[in-house]
Design a protein around this motif. Structure first.
Motif, short mmCIF file in Angstrom:
data_model
loop_
_atom_site.label_atom_id
_atom_site.label_comp_id
_atom_site.label_asym_id
_atom_site.label_seq_id
_atom_site.Cartn_x
_atom_site.Cartn_y
_atom_site.Cartn_z
N GLY A 138 51.41 41.14 36.88
CA GLY A 138 50.16 41.47 37.56
C GLY A 138 50.20 41.15 39.04
O GLY A 138 49.78 41.95 39.87
N SER A 182 46.24 45.44 37.41
CA SER A 182 47.21 44.41 37.79
C SER A 182 46.52 43.06 37.96
O SER A 182 47.04 42.02 37.52
N LEU A 183 45.34 43.05 38.59
CA LEU A 183 44.59 41.81 38.73
C LEU A 183 44.19 41.25 37.36
O LEU A 183 44.21 40.04 37.15
N CYS A 184 43.84 42.15 36.43
CA CYS A 184 43.52 41.69 35.07
C CYS A 184 44.71 41.00 34.42
O CYS A 184 44.56 39.94 33.79
N LEU A 185 45.90 41.57 34.55
CA LEU A 185 47.10 40.94 33.98
C LEU A 185 47.36 39.58 34.62
O LEU A 185 47.71 38.61 33.92
N LEU A 186 47.17 39.49 35.93
CA LEU A 186 47.32 38.21 36.61
C LEU A 186 46.34 37.18 36.06
O LEU A 186 46.72 36.04 35.74
N THR A 199 37.02 40.65 38.96
CA THR A 199 37.71 41.94 38.81
C THR A 199 36.83 42.93 38.05
O THR A 199 36.77 44.12 38.40
N TYR A 239 52.77 43.66 40.99
CA TYR A 239 52.24 45.02 41.09
C TYR A 239 51.05 45.06 42.03
O TYR A 239 50.90 45.98 42.84
N PHE A 240 50.17 44.05 41.94
CA PHE A 240 49.01 44.04 42.84
C PHE A 240 49.45 43.94 44.29
O PHE A 240 48.92 44.65 45.16
#
Length: 391
Positions: A112, A82-86, A181, A115-116
């Motif tokens: 992201g 989720s952090l990656c998507l953000l 991340t 969800y995070f």
């Protein structure tokens, strides 16, 4: 103060602290630049920005779907993804300065982010015991404020001294978040969860008071997020520098106050803390409705933001009444409940705003009053109050 011993070791607390830094840094950069980027680069008008904000909230409304993804992913791994998507969404934002480009990167970033946030709440309530949770959550809120404050300062330097522009600024913060991340993914082990989490939607009647308080919390937050800042600009003529100064001052206050609020919750309990929060919010919203002084309005804005730190008490109340295996599933459901108002309030209250601004804030006071009355049923010493029939 923040415990450096916990922060240095590869512990659940340090994992959540680093994750909080990534989230705060990337989202603060995206948010700080959004309005100027949208107008100057993507030629947004009012209708476009309204649509963008609605799209941004949709992933929050759909946060309950996290429980189905947990069928194939562990929560800690899902949090990192989720952090990656953000980070990717923030990195790409500057490269797509068009209406639909900004819509697309915003949705990616928001998936992201939401969800995070859902997983962050779930993991913190599982990893921290009931005695330490209020203080730990307060410390994490302080860390979030420090990261946001430094981000605002770096953005000011980037635009004032180096004239980096939007593409480079978005990319730098997004890539920095991605590097942090990646470090977390490579350096941290999978931490033990003391209870196997349900992989299905959970709605229990014994959590009904928590659900209703969460809904009212989301509704009040939307009034603050959408209309309190807008009041500063439209009624009192605050410019970008003044609004940014308010943001930064909010975070400075939170750095020192949030850990103390966590200690206060441990000392006086959730019911008294929530009562203080809701009484304060009633007075703040009535103040917004009546205020005629820009200085008083700014003071209300700072006090309003401060009361949000007391929302830790709602999380720790749930932790104390929940079955351990329900936490992950209920975190997604509660995040969805919190965002129901986000779909309705901005558009509907915007129409009310055109008729009478004060009515918007009087409604906020009414919501806070409802929360105050309901909070008197909060108890962690006995079976929680059931407001509705459920399963």
């Amino acid at each position: 103060m923040i415990q450096t011993r916990d922060s240095l070791a590869p512990s659940p607390f340090s994992f959540l602290a680093l994750a909080t830094i990534v989230m705060a840094m990337t989202f603060s950069a995206w948010n700080a630049l959004l309005n100027n980027f949208a107008v100057e680069q993507a030629a947004f008008n009012g209708a476009h920005i309204g649509m963008l904000q609605s799209l941004r909230e949709v992933p929050g409304f759909l946060a309950f779907t996290a429980v189905f993804i947990l069928l194939v992913l562990k929560e800690q791994s899902f949090a990192l993804i989720s952090l990656c998507l953000l980070c990717i969404g923030v990195t790409l934002t500057g490269f797509f300065p068009t209406v639909y480009g900004l819509y697309a990167t915003t949705v990616l970033m928001s998936v992201g982010f939401h969800y995070f946030e859902t997983l962050n709440q779930s993991l913190s309530l599982q990893w921290f015991n009931k005695e330490e949770a209020p203080e730990k959550l307060g410390q994490l809120m302080s860390i979030k404020s420090i990261a946001s404050l430094l981000t605002f300062a770096l953005i000011w330097i980037a635009f004032t001294w180096f004239n980096l522009g939007y593409v480079w600024t978005y990319a730098i913060f997004g890539i920095a978040g991605m590097l942090l991340t990646t470090y977390m993914a490579l350096s941290y082990p999978q931490f033990t969860q003391h209870a196997t989490q349900h992989k299905k939607l959970i709605l229990r009647k014994k959590y009904s008071l928590y659900y209703v308080l969460t809904f009212f919390s989301g509704a009040r937050r939307q009034i603050f997020m959408v209309f309190a800042g807008f009041l500063m600009v439209e009624k009192f003529g605050f410019d970008v520098a003044q609004i940014t100064a308010l943001y930064m001052l909010n975070h400075v206050i939170n750095i020192f106050v949030a850990p103390r609020i966590g200690k206060m919750i441990s000392r006086i309990g959730e019911r008294k803390t929530l009562s203080i929060e809701y009484i304060g919010l009633i007075l703040v919203f009535v103040g917004y409705a009546l205020v005629e002084s820009p200085v008083f309005a700014a003071a209300l804005y700072l006090i309003d933001h401060l009361f949000f730190a007391m929302a830790i008490a709602l999380k720790t109340y749930f932790q104390k009444i929940a079955q351990p295996e329900d936490i992950a599933a209920t975190a997604g459901v509660s995040f969805t409940i919190n965002h129901i108002a986000a779909v309705v309030i901005p558009a509907s209250f915007g129409i009310v705003w055109l008729y009478d601004q004060s009515l918007v804030f009087y409604f906020g006071a009414a919501l806070a009053l409802c929360s105050l009355l309901l909070s008197q049923f909060v108890s962690t010493d006995k079976q929680p109050v059931e407001l509705v029939k459920g399963v």
